[in-house]
Design an enzyme around this catalytic site. Sequence first.
Site, mmCIF file in Angstrom:
data_model
loop_
_atom_site.group_PDB
_atom_site.id
_atom_site.type_symbol
_atom_site.label_atom_id
_atom_site.label_comp_id
_atom_site.label_asym_id
_atom_site.label_seq_id
_atom_site.Cartn_x
_atom_site.Cartn_y
_atom_site.Cartn_z
ATOM 1 N N THR A 290 0.830 -1.207 0.000
ATOM 2 C CA THR A 290 0.000 0.000 0.000
ATOM 3 C C THR A 290 0.867 1.261 0.000
ATOM 4 O OG1 THR A 290 -1.641 -1.240 1.199
ATOM 5 C CG2 THR A 290 -1.695 1.122 1.532
ATOM 6 N N ARG B 200 -13.484 -7.925 -2.225
ATOM 7 C CA ARG B 200 -12.809 -7.779 -0.926
ATOM 8 C C ARG B 200 -12.481 -6.303 -0.665
ATOM 9 N NH1 ARG B 200 -7.230 -6.123 0.675
ATOM 10 N NH2 ARG B 200 -6.834 -7.107 2.682
ATOM 11 N N SER B 201 -12.821 -5.840 0.517
ATOM 12 C CA SER B 201 -12.558 -4.462 0.906
ATOM 13 C C SER B 201 -11.481 -4.479 1.979
ATOM 14 C CB SER B 201 -13.859 -3.869 1.457
ATOM 15 O OG SER B 201 -13.662 -2.553 1.891
ATOM 16 N N SER B 202 -10.569 -3.499 1.952
ATOM 17 C CA SER B 202 -9.425 -3.565 2.870
ATOM 18 C C SER B 202 -9.499 -2.519 3.972
ATOM 19 C CB SER B 202 -8.121 -3.392 2.097
ATOM 20 O OG SER B 202 -7.875 -2.025 1.875
ATOM 21 N N THR C 270 0.290 0.236 6.549
ATOM 22 C CA THR C 270 0.462 -0.659 5.403
ATOM 23 C C THR C 270 0.727 -2.072 5.897
ATOM 24 O OG1 THR C 270 2.051 -1.294 3.673
ATOM 25 C CG2 THR C 270 2.842 0.261 5.300
ATOM 26 N N GLY C 271 0.206 -3.058 5.179
ATOM 27 C CA GLY C 271 0.425 -4.447 5.569
ATOM 28 C C GLY C 271 -0.841 -5.256 5.380
ATOM 29 N N HIS C 272 -0.889 -6.401 6.027
ATOM 30 C CA HIS C 272 -2.012 -7.317 5.863
ATOM 31 C C HIS C 272 -3.292 -6.678 6.396
ATOM 32 C CE1 HIS C 272 -4.420 -10.979 6.927
ATOM 33 N NE2 HIS C 272 -4.078 -11.229 5.667
HETATM 34 N N1 GLY Z 1 -3.386 -2.974 3.699
HETATM 35 C C1 GLY Z 1 -3.833 -3.119 2.416
HETATM 36 C C2 GLY Z 1 -4.552 -4.354 2.116
HETATM 37 O O1 GLY Z 1 -4.538 -5.307 2.866
HETATM 38 O O2 GLY Z 1 -5.159 -4.428 1.088
#
Ligand code: GLY
Length: 309
Positions: free
Chosen positions: A170, A198-200, A221-223
């Site tokens: 990101t 999918r929404s983040s 930023t990340g998972h």
């Molecule tokens: N942090 C961005 C995503 O998981 O899409």
Amino acid sequence: MEPIVLVHGGAGDIPDCNVEAKIVGVKKSAKIGYEVLKNGGSVLDAVEAAVKSMEDDEAFNAGFGSVLNLDGEVEMDASIMLGETLMSGGVTIVRDIEHPISLARLVMEKTPHFTLAGAGANKFATEQGVPTVPPGSLVTKSAQQALDQFKKTGYVRTEIGEKNTGEVGTVGAVAIDSQGRLAAGTSTGGLNGKMVGRSSDTSVIGSGTYADDDLGAVSTTGHGETIARFCLAHTIIKSMESGRNAEQATHESLCKMKARLNNSAGAITLSKTGEVGIGFNSNRMAWAYQKGDEIHFGIDPNEKHVEKV
Ligand code: GLY
């Protein structure tokens, strides 16, 4: 107060071959944002310009160069927040928009809502005269290759075109002006091989983005699923409220998230007094900021370079 524009280009297992492009891109973005502030633009203008520059850059997972969903399409998320008023805007699952961050800002400024999703967000873009690009034109060859590889191996890939597993890349920016006004913004293409729709966390205020002039500004930023469950951006803000400085708040919140949910991430933080916090527990995260005539940047843990602009 010394104005600062601080940006990141995504936390993850960034392969050596992508390091140079990431560093060039974050330095360029920080300089563009800082120029906007220096020329009388607002912190929102600076954050938007800095993020747009990375959305245009194929080295980052946002706008052009975004990773692909399982159907091979780009679906993007972005959010922006102004610390003075706590007003915010977000978009999620938008398609064929060059600059989702600008659309997020329009949601903040022109609607009574804080997030628009999917077809509604695209309809709003058309109504606002935001140009759409032809379907498929944000898809890069590298993104297509990464999806093909994902479908063969099942790995979730962070940095397109490579074999590493981990988090996505990101982009984001935070800015403070000479009056201590703060803003934050974040934009992403999400996860390679994600489900359609999918929404983040990136569109979610408090997870991907937060700004409050009384405390500070954060972009993460990340998972995304992990960051959203931990409300990472707001956790860092609350840590500053309880007396930690920007660096402590950033590092400690990332460590707590890792301990609780066993996933790594990165964040950039500015405190209300202009302290800088840069943290990641992934292998790498490209970051840069301009303050005065100096540009500071790095990508590896504990790496910090300073150059005269
Ligand atoms: N942090 C961005 C995503 O998981 O899409």
